[in-house]
Design a protein around this motif. Structure first.
Motif, PDB file in Angstrom:
ATOM      1  N   GLN A  48       0.980  -1.150   0.117  1.00  0.00           N
ATOM      2  CA  GLN A  48       0.017   0.018  -0.227  1.00  0.00           C
ATOM      3  C   GLN A  48       0.960   1.268  -0.061  1.00  0.00           C
ATOM      4  OE1 GLN A  48      -2.702  -0.430   3.589  1.00  0.00           O
ATOM      5  NE2 GLN A  48      -3.652  -2.183   2.533  1.00  0.00           N
ATOM      6  N   TRP A  49       1.864   1.222   0.651  1.00  0.00           N
ATOM      7  CA  TRP A  49       2.984   2.483   1.025  1.00  0.00           C
ATOM      8  C   TRP A  49       3.401   2.628  -0.373  1.00  0.00           C
ATOM      9  CZ3 TRP A  49       5.817   3.666   5.848  1.00  0.00           C
ATOM     10  CH2 TRP A  49       5.102   3.407   6.929  1.00  0.00           C
ATOM     11  N   LEU A  50       3.884   1.583  -1.056  1.00  0.00           N
ATOM     12  CA  LEU A  50       4.358   1.710  -2.462  1.00  0.00           C
ATOM     13  C   LEU A  50       3.303   2.622  -3.351  1.00  0.00           C
ATOM     14  CD1 LEU A  50       6.544   0.847  -4.560  1.00  0.00           C
ATOM     15  CD2 LEU A  50       4.890  -0.950  -5.230  1.00  0.00           C
ATOM     16  N   ILE A  51       2.057   2.304  -3.356  1.00  0.00           N
ATOM     17  CA  ILE A  51       1.192   2.857  -4.090  1.00  0.00           C
ATOM     18  C   ILE A  51       1.172   4.206  -3.934  1.00  0.00           C
ATOM     19  CG2 ILE A  51      -1.462   3.051  -4.897  1.00  0.00           C
ATOM     20  CD1 ILE A  51      -1.610   0.047  -4.272  1.00  0.00           C
ATOM     21  N   ILE A  52       1.085   4.769  -2.625  1.00  0.00           N
ATOM     22  CA  ILE A  52       1.273   6.050  -2.159  1.00  0.00           C
ATOM     23  C   ILE A  52       2.315   6.588  -2.623  1.00  0.00           C
ATOM     24  CG2 ILE A  52       1.206   7.625  -0.008  1.00  0.00           C
ATOM     25  CD1 ILE A  52      -0.243   5.140   1.445  1.00  0.00           C
ATOM     26  N   VAL A  53       3.415   6.083  -2.465  1.00  0.00           N
ATOM     27  CA  VAL A  53       4.778   6.605  -3.138  1.00  0.00           C
ATOM     28  C   VAL A  53       4.676   6.973  -4.403  1.00  0.00           C
ATOM     29  CG1 VAL A  53       7.059   6.443  -3.327  1.00  0.00           C
ATOM     30  CG2 VAL A  53       6.201   5.758  -1.052  1.00  0.00           C
ATOM     31  N   ALA A  54       3.918   5.886  -5.163  1.00  0.00           N
ATOM     32  CA  ALA A  54       4.080   5.941  -6.725  1.00  0.00           C
ATOM     33  C   ALA A  54       3.028   7.201  -7.052  1.00  0.00           C
ATOM     34  CB  ALA A  54       3.412   4.834  -7.282  1.00  0.00           C
ATOM     35  N   GLY A  55       2.153   7.503  -6.124  1.00  0.00           N
ATOM     36  CA  GLY A  55       1.292   8.486  -6.374  1.00  0.00           C
ATOM     37  C   GLY A  55       1.696   9.757  -6.330  1.00  0.00           C
ATOM     38  N   PHE A  56       2.745   9.882  -5.448  1.00  0.00           N
ATOM     39  CA  PHE A  56       3.476  11.117  -5.319  1.00  0.00           C
ATOM     40  C   PHE A  56       4.154  11.508  -6.651  1.00  0.00           C
ATOM     41  CE2 PHE A  56       2.176  11.112  -0.871  1.00  0.00           C
ATOM     42  CZ  PHE A  56       1.598  12.436  -0.698  1.00  0.00           C
ATOM     43  N   ALA A  57       4.933  10.172  -6.874  1.00  0.00           N
ATOM     44  CA  ALA A  57       5.722  10.049  -8.051  1.00  0.00           C
ATOM     45  C   ALA A  57       5.269  10.399  -9.448  1.00  0.00           C
ATOM     46  CB  ALA A  57       6.445   8.765  -8.400  1.00  0.00           C
ATOM     47  N   LEU A  58       3.835  10.300  -9.581  1.00  0.00           N
ATOM     48  CA  LEU A  58       2.946  10.693 -10.688  1.00  0.00           C
ATOM     49  C   LEU A  58       2.963  11.763 -10.756  1.00  0.00           C
ATOM     50  CD1 LEU A  58       1.621   9.500 -13.018  1.00  0.00           C
ATOM     51  CD2 LEU A  58      -0.430   9.190 -11.711  1.00  0.00           C
ATOM     52  N   LEU A  59       2.683  12.624  -9.737  1.00  0.00           N
ATOM     53  CA  LEU A  59       2.539  13.931  -9.529  1.00  0.00           C
ATOM     54  C   LEU A  59       3.647  14.384 -10.113  1.00  0.00           C
ATOM     55  CD1 LEU A  59       0.159  15.792  -8.494  1.00  0.00           C
ATOM     56  CD2 LEU A  59       1.440  16.119  -6.369  1.00  0.00           C
ATOM     57  N   LEU A  60       4.942  14.151  -9.564  1.00  0.00           N
ATOM     58  CA  LEU A  60       6.044  14.620 -10.441  1.00  0.00           C
ATOM     59  C   LEU A  60       6.362  14.587 -12.015  1.00  0.00           C
ATOM     60  CD1 LEU A  60       8.726  13.483  -7.592  1.00  0.00           C
ATOM     61  CD2 LEU A  60       8.128  15.775  -8.066  1.00  0.00           C
ATOM     62  N   GLY A  61       6.088  13.475 -12.335  1.00  0.00           N
ATOM     63  CA  GLY A  61       5.901  13.177 -13.640  1.00  0.00           C
ATOM     64  C   GLY A  61       4.845  14.093 -14.467  1.00  0.00           C
ATOM     65  N   ILE A  62       3.774  14.364 -13.859  1.00  0.00           N
ATOM     66  CA  ILE A  62       2.869  15.234 -14.502  1.00  0.00           C
ATOM     67  C   ILE A  62       3.590  16.909 -14.650  1.00  0.00           C
ATOM     68  CG2 ILE A  62       0.618  16.425 -14.447  1.00  0.00           C
ATOM     69  CD1 ILE A  62      -0.214  13.843 -13.075  1.00  0.00           C
ATOM     70  N   VAL A  63       4.068  17.337 -13.541  1.00  0.00           N
ATOM     71  CA  VAL A  63       4.763  18.540 -13.655  1.00  0.00           C
ATOM     72  C   VAL A  63       5.875  18.390 -14.778  1.00  0.00           C
ATOM     73  CG1 VAL A  63       6.243  19.874 -12.222  1.00  0.00           C
ATOM     74  CG2 VAL A  63       4.335  18.843 -11.265  1.00  0.00           C
ATOM     75  N   ASN A  64       6.512  17.244 -14.840  1.00  0.00           N
ATOM     76  CA  ASN A  64       7.644  17.186 -15.907  1.00  0.00           C
ATOM     77  C   ASN A  64       7.133  17.300 -17.088  1.00  0.00           C
ATOM     78  OD1 ASN A  64       9.507  14.882 -17.724  1.00  0.00           O
ATOM     79  ND2 ASN A  64      10.722  16.303 -16.192  1.00  0.00           N
ATOM     80  N   VAL A  65       6.039  16.740 -17.516  1.00  0.00           N
ATOM     81  CA  VAL A  65       5.197  16.835 -18.823  1.00  0.00           C
ATOM     82  C   VAL A  65       5.069  18.292 -18.898  1.00  0.00           C
ATOM     83  CG1 VAL A  65       3.132  15.969 -20.147  1.00  0.00           C
ATOM     84  CG2 VAL A  65       4.397  14.530 -18.793  1.00  0.00           C
ATOM     85  N   ILE A  66       4.327  18.870 -17.911  1.00  0.00           N
ATOM     86  CA  ILE A  66       3.906  20.302 -18.283  1.00  0.00           C
ATOM     87  C   ILE A  66       5.200  21.167 -18.678  1.00  0.00           C
ATOM     88  CG2 ILE A  66       2.738  22.453 -17.081  1.00  0.00           C
ATOM     89  CD1 ILE A  66       0.992  20.446 -15.704  1.00  0.00           C
TER      90      ILE A  66
END
Lengths: 400, 266
Positions: B70-88
Motif C-alpha cells: 500500500q505504501w508503494l502505491i502512495i509513493v507512486a502517487g506522489f511520483a506520478l505528480l512529479l511526472g505530470i509536472v515534468n510533462v507540463i
C-alpha cells in the motif's frame, strides 16, 4: 464406542462455580448426552459414527483456521453427509459450520478466531437419520512462526544465500573470477561512441514496469553506466519513462552519473523525462520520437510487453544500433529478430557486475553459476529417478 | 489509535529511520548515502520473511507485507505528480522556445488539461468520472471512449504489421541456424493455421488427406512448442530466476548500488 475424539459425555464441561450449584445438580440429574443441546433428528443407531476425529490448529498458516480430519465409517448410505458443528465451551451451544460429502475426510474451518477455544462435533446424517456425534478435544487457532509447507523453498534460499556469501568472500580475497564475454554489454560503449561521432542522441528506454520489478532495477543499474559513458563522451542522452517511480529513480541515477564523471554542466533535467502512464500512448510517443529525432543508439532494457516489437521495429527502421535486454522469454524473440544485440535472461542481471568489474559483484555471479550447476544436477537426477519409477521425486520441489 | 506491532515497525523503518538518516546526513554526508540502503534492506527483507513466517503482524491482511504494498502505491502517487509536472514543464518549454515539434506539445498540453480537468471536476463535484446519476457517461468518459480507446487500439493493431516485417527479416535463411528457424517457423505456422483444409475445400476428394495432414502438422507443432521450445525457455527461465535471486540478495545486502546512482568502480 471408542473414537479418535471424545464422546459427548467426556466433553461435558466442569462446572465449579458455587452460584451455579443448582444448575450443576440439575445437569447431573439429566442423562449425560443432555449436556449439550441436541439437534433434530435424534441420534440413530442405524448410522455409524466417524472415527479418528481430530481438530488441530491448521499448521503453517497465519491463524484463523482449524483443520478437522476424520475417517468415514463404512456402510454409509448413498445420500449420507457429514455434519460439522462447533461450540465454545463451556456454553456448548452447537452451531452448524458445514456439511460435507463422505470421502472428503477433512475440513478447513476458516471462521475461527485466534485464541478462542472451540470444540467440534461431527456426525453422519442421511435423510431423517443422524448418527452418534463425535466431539473433538478443545482447540484454538493461532498464527504460526514458520510455514513448514515451504521448508524446501527455505532450504533452497538459505543454501543459495550461503553460496553467495562464500563466493563474495572468495572474490573479496582477490581470487580471480572468470567471466565470459557478453557481446551486448561490450557494444554499449561502441554504440554511444558512434552516437557521439554522428552528433545524434542516445535513447534509453527502461521498460514500462515500476521499481518493484527487478528487471527495471537491473535496467536502472545499466542506465547508470550508460549515463556515465554519455557524460564522458559528451553525447546527448534521452530517457523517456512510462512509470513515475522509474522516472524519479532514473533521473537521480543520471544526475549522479554526470556528477560522478565531473560533467554536471552537461546534465539537463529534460534528459530524463516523463511521458505517460498508458502503455500504448507511451509506445506511440517514443516511436514518434525515434522517427523524428533518429537517435544513433537505442537501448531497450527492462520489462516490456506488447510494445517491445513496435519500439524495436521502429528503431530498426531508423538505422540505429539497438541493444535490448529482457529476462522474460515471451518478448525475447522479438528483440532477437530486430536488435543488433540482446541481453538474454541472466545476462541482464549480470550487467552491473560485468560493467563495473567489482569483485563483490563478480563473486555473486559465481554463486549464480554454482546454483545453476546444482539445478542442472538436480534436473539430471530427476530424469534418472523418474525413469526408474521414483515418481515422488518432483514432490520434493513443490511449494504451497 | 491502534498501535499494532507491524504498523509501528513500518513507521519506524520507513518514516522515522529515513528522516533521522537525512538529519544525520547534514552532519555526515557519507551517512546520508547509506540511508537508502537501510530502507532497501528492510523493504527487501520483509517480503522474504513474510514468505516463511506466517505471523499476523508480518503476513496478515493488515500485516507489514500488505501495508508495504500500500505504501508503494502512495509513493507512486506522489511520483506520478512529479511526472505530470515534468510533462507540463517540458511541454511549455518546447512551445515557448518554438523547439522542433512544438505543435505536438500544444496538442499534448491541451489534451492533458482538458481530460485531467474534466476528471478532477468529476471527482470534486461528486459525480465521478465514469457515469452521471442519470446513467449517461461523463465528459471524461466520452473522451476516453471516443479518443483514447480508438487510438490505443490503433497502436496495438500496428503490431500485426511490425510482426510481419520482423518475421520477414528473422526468417531469411542466411546460415544454418536461420534455416532451422525458418523451417521450424513454417511448420509451426502451418500447424496453427488451417491452410491445408482451406486449400482443399474446393476439392472434396482431397479433403480427408488435407484433414489428416493438418492433424499431423498440429501434433508436430505441439511437439516443437513443448519439447525444443519448452526446453530452451526453461533454460532461460531458470537462469533468469537465479540471476534475479542473486540480484535481489545483492540489493538487500547493499552490494548492488547502481540503481541508487551510488555505483562505483568504473
Amino acid at each position: 464406542m471408542r473414537t479418535g475424539g471424545l464422546s459427548r459425555a467426556q466433553a461435558r464441561p466442569t462446572l465449579v462455580a458455587a452460584p451455579l450449584l443448582a444448575l450443576l445438580l440439575q445437569l447431573l440429574a439429566r442423562p449425560a448426552s443432555a449436556a449439550a443441546p441436541e439437534t433434530t433428528p435424534p441420534p440413530s443407531a442405524e448410522l455409524p459414527a466417524p472415527t479418528s476425529f481430530a481438530a488441530i490448529d491448521r499448521p503453517s498458516d497465519g491463524g484463523g483456521a482449524v483443520l478437522l480430519t476424520w475417517k468415514d465409517p463404512p456402510g454409509l448410505p448413498a445420500d449420507a453427509a457429514i455434519q460439522i458443528r462447533r461450540a465454545v465451551p463451556p456454553a456448548y451451544e452447537w452451531a452448524d459450520i458445514a456439511t460435507v460429502k463422505p470421502g472428503v475426510q477433512r475440513y478447513e474451518e476458516t471462521t475461527a478466531k485466534d485464541g478462542v477455544v472451540y470444540r467440534y462435533e461431527i456426525r453422519a446424517t442421511a435423510a431423517t437419520l443422524a448418527g452418534p456425534p463425535v466431539v473433538s478435544d478443545p482447540v484454538a487457532s493461532r498464527d504460526n512462526w514458520f510455514a513448514a509447507n515451504r521448508t524446501n523453498s527455505f532450504i533452497a534460499t538459505a543454501l543459495f544465500l550461503a553460496i553467495l556469501l562464500v563466493s563474495i568472500a572468495m572474490a573479496k580475497s582477490g581470487k580471480n573470477i572468470f567471466i565470459r564475454r557478453i557481446a551486448g554489454l561490450n557494444a554499449i560503449d561502441e554504440a554511444i561512441g558512434r552516437a557521439t561521432e554522428v552528433g545524434k542522441k542516445v535513447l534509453y528506454i527502461p521498460g514500462i514496469q515500476s521499481m518493484d520489478e527487478i528487471q527495471t532495477i537491473a535496467s536502472i543499474s545499466i542506465l547508470s553506466h550508460v549515463a556515465r559513458v554519455t557524460a564522458r563522451y559528451g553525447a546527448d542522452l534521452d530517457v523517456p519513462n512510462k512509470d513515475p517511480l522509474t522516472f524519479v529513480s532514473a533521473r537521480e541515477v543520471v544526475r549522479s552519473a554526470y556528477l560522478a564523471e565531473g560533467r554536471p554542466d552537461l546534465y539537463r533535467e529534460e534528459m530524463v523525462n516523463y511521458v505517460t502512464y498508458d502503455q500504448f500512448a507511451y509506445t506511440a510517443a517514443v516511436s514518434a520520437r525515434m522517427t523524428r529525432e533518429k537517435p544513433a543508439a537505442i537501448f531497450l532494457i527492462g520489462y516490456f510487453f506488447a510494445e517491445s516489437l513496435i519500439l524495436a521495429e521502429t528503431g530498426q527502421s531508423t538505422g540505429a544500433i539497438q541493444i535490448a535486454g529482457q529476462a522474460d522469454p515471451t518478448q525475447l524473440p522479438f528483440f532477437v529478430a530486430t536488435c543488433d544485440y540482446t541481453l538474454i535472461g541472466e545476462e541482464l542481471y549480470a550487467a552491473s557486475a560485468y560493467l563495473t568489474r567489482e569483485p563483490i559483484l563478480l563473486g555473486s555471479m559465481r554463486a549464480q553459476d554454482i546454483a545453476k550447476a546444482i539445478v542442472i544436477l538436480l534436473g539430471i537426477l530427476g530424469i534418472i529417478l523418474t525413469s526408474f519409477g521414483l515418481v515422488s521425486y518432483p514432490n520434493l520441489f513443490k511449494t504451497q | 489509535m491502534n498501535f499494532e506491532f507491524g504498523r509501528v515497525a513500518l513507521v519506524v523503518l520507513f518514516a522515522v529511520l529515513p528522516v533521522v538518516g537525512i538529519a544525520l546526513g547534514f552532519f555526515a554526508p557519507a551517512l546520508r548515502a547509506r540511508g537508502p540502503l537501510f530502507v532497501a534492506f528492510f523493504a527487501g527483507i520483509i517480503p522474504i520473511l513474510s514468505l516463511y513466517i506466517p505471523k499476523r503482524f508480518l503476513s496478515g491482511e493488515a500485516g507489514m507485507r500488505p501495508r508495504l504494498d500500500q505504501w508503494l502505491i502512495i509513493v507512486a502517487g506522489f511520483a506520478l505528480l512529479l511526472g505530470i509536472v515534468n510533462v507540463i514543464q517540458n511541454g511549455t518549454r518546447k512551445v515557448a522556445r518554438r523547439e522542433k515539434g512544438w505543435p505536438y506539445s500544444v496538442v499534448l498540453l491541451t489534451g492533458l488539461f482538458i481530460t485531467g480537468g474534466l476528471g478532477i471536476w468529476g471527482a470534486i463535484s461528486g459525480q465521478g468520472i465514469t457515469s452521471l446519476p442519470n446513467g449517461s457517461g461523463t465528459p471524461f468518459k466520452w473522451i476516453a471512449d471516443n479518443f483514447f480507446l480508438p487510438l490505443q487500439a490503433t497502436i496495438f493493431a500496428l503490431l500485426a504489421f511490425f510482426m510481419a516485417s520482423a518475421a520477414f527479416r528473422a526468417f531469411r535463411a542466411r546460415n544454418t541456424e536461420a534455416t532451422i528457424l525458418l523451417v521450424a517457423g513454417i511448420l509451426v505456422m502451418s500447424g496453427r493455421v488451417p491452410l491445408l483444409e482451406f486449400l482443399a475445400a474446393p476439392f472434396p476428394p482431397l479433403q480427408p488427406a488435407a484433414a489428416g495432414a493438418s492433424q499431423a502438422l498440429g501434433k508436430l507443432t505441439e511437439w516443437i512448442m513443448q519439447t525444443p521450445n519448452g526446453a530452451a525457455q526453461s533454460g532461460i527461465i531458470i537462469g533468469a530466476a537465479l540471476g534475479a535471486a542473486s540480484m535481489a540478495i545483492r540489493l538487500i545486502l547493499g552490494i548492488e548500488k547502481g540503481y541508487l546512482g551510488l555505483g562505483g568502480g568504473e
